[in-house]
Enzyme design. Sequence first.
Site, mmCIF file in Angstrom:
data_model
loop_
_atom_site.group_PDB
_atom_site.id
_atom_site.type_symbol
_atom_site.label_atom_id
_atom_site.label_comp_id
_atom_site.label_asym_id
_atom_site.label_seq_id
_atom_site.Cartn_x
_atom_site.Cartn_y
_atom_site.Cartn_z
ATOM 1 N N GLU A 95 0.833 -1.212 0.000
ATOM 2 C CA GLU A 95 0.000 0.000 0.000
ATOM 3 C C GLU A 95 0.859 1.249 0.000
ATOM 4 O OE1 GLU A 95 -1.937 -0.454 3.729
ATOM 5 O OE2 GLU A 95 -3.254 -2.035 3.030
ATOM 6 N N CYS B 257 -0.632 32.419 11.512
ATOM 7 C CA CYS B 257 -0.351 33.021 12.819
ATOM 8 C C CYS B 257 0.045 31.954 13.813
ATOM 9 C CB CYS B 257 -1.569 33.805 13.289
ATOM 10 S SG CYS B 257 -1.795 35.258 12.290
ATOM 11 N N TYR C 96 1.052 13.866 1.734
ATOM 12 C CA TYR C 96 0.681 14.302 3.086
ATOM 13 C C TYR C 96 0.790 15.823 3.232
ATOM 14 C CZ TYR C 96 0.993 9.335 3.826
ATOM 15 O OH TYR C 96 0.810 7.982 3.702
HETATM 16 C C1 LIG Z 1 -2.552 1.392 6.694
HETATM 17 C C2 LIG Z 1 -1.650 2.224 5.872
HETATM 18 N N1 LIG Z 1 -1.294 1.785 4.653
HETATM 19 C C3 LIG Z 1 -0.484 2.517 3.861
HETATM 20 C C4 LIG Z 1 -0.002 3.733 4.263
HETATM 21 C C5 LIG Z 1 0.872 4.503 3.312
HETATM 22 O O1 LIG Z 1 2.131 4.712 3.815
HETATM 23 P P1 LIG Z 1 3.238 5.452 2.923
HETATM 24 O O2 LIG Z 1 2.620 6.699 2.438
HETATM 25 O O3 LIG Z 1 4.338 5.685 3.873
HETATM 26 O O4 LIG Z 1 3.614 4.525 1.827
HETATM 27 C C6 LIG Z 1 -0.332 4.225 5.530
HETATM 28 C C7 LIG Z 1 0.212 5.512 5.982
HETATM 29 O O5 LIG Z 1 0.096 5.955 7.075
HETATM 30 C C8 LIG Z 1 -1.189 3.449 6.356
HETATM 31 O O6 LIG Z 1 -1.562 3.890 7.566
#
Ligand SMILES: Cc1ncc(COP(=O)(O)O)c(C=O)c1O
Length: 436
Positions: A292, A364, A393
Amino acid sequence: MMLPRHIWPDTATISDGRLHLGGCDARALAAAYGTPLYVFDEATLRGAMRAYLAAFERQGLPFGVHYAAKALLNTALAQMVAQEGLGLDVVSGAELLVARRAGVPMERVHFHGNAPGDAELERAVAWGVGAVVVDNLDELERLAALTAGRDRPQGVMLRVAPNIAAPTHAHITTGGADSKFGLPPEALDAAATRLRASPGLRFRGLHAHIGSQLFDLEPLRATVAVLVDLAARLRDGHGLAAEELSPGGGLGTPYLAEEAAPDVATYAAALSASLREGCAALALPLPRLTVEPGRSIVARAGVALYTVMGRKLAADGTTRHLHVDGGMADNPRPALYDARYTALLANRPGAPPGPPVTVAGRYCEAGDVLLRDVSLPPAQPGDLLAVATAGAYTLSMASTYNLAPRPAAVLVAEGRARLIQRRETEDDLLARDLPL
Ligand SMILES: Cc1ncc(COP(=O)(O)O)c(C=O)c1O
């Protein structure tokens, strides 16, 4: 002037003394769409998605690559995810809505969350997501009740806390025993018993995610090994077969020229080897390996453009602070995690650098500092600052602090720019605000 390839988009170039992205002059983009502006390079986005697929394809085992929507989500990006053949991880009903709007096949969507609302779970089930990734026993209980009368059982993965400390910032480590996420291994038996007694649910596999911005593959390999062990425990103790294991996302992205992250091919090889070894040792059939990635797909594709609004000079007349027209509301990472970035002046990137400066945002809050002590040519109001690796992010965590409208996002490719998210307006901001 050469741009370090590993932190700028593939198409970023300096020509005619200016930064170009996707064949578009950054200054022209800022003039056309205003600043702050987030510019996404389509070639880098699609390239990153393809690199993930190719790397796992080469490993010769069943796999899935699910883009983690929390890093950045909009319909255009979700459409690319669908077109490139990735799956999508979502954590809210609205993210699911974007997935559907973009035509992501629902069986390729995983629905996550440690505290989803009932309506969100109902939507995930009704729309037929491939798996609900259950975080805790209470959620499992709710999901079991919700699906009790269904003809087609809902696929479920159980998220476990593998008790592996990820070497990253405390706010983005998620796999430790006292993390808020995931079932502790000792709760797995109770979850398995509940699952087996729930006709509306079908066990699909196990999930873990130990943290983000990881440069060391060892904890990720160890996570796969823990998942394999737990899968064997579920087989032996409960007769449950895990057809899918997911060690989550987390592969790090360099933000500074001197940083280097493992490449996706090395990452895929490390995880796959760990899976094969573990399964061979425990005589488990090879499950599908699902990863993921979020940050490593979108971070480098995004460049944030800000206009320099003013300066604060030191007693000797040198510039100490540059003030720009965005900051912690569009990019909270420096304030949240002390995250560091690389920047240049997009309208004269090659000019000789002055003394180090700190780039402060417009909000601020004393902590609203985007970059600390960076080397830039002496800048003046009206100059255009480009911040690299700004895709992940940032917009997805953006707020409307000080009621400043959230920025626009454009997608650039082959000299063309397309607005994919318009700038928030004051009317948008006031639309939810009801007078007495
Ligand atoms: C459950 C889960 N999967 C995947 C990700 C993606 O992580 P990254 O953006 O570091 O690949 C996150 C990020 O917090 C997550 O909480």
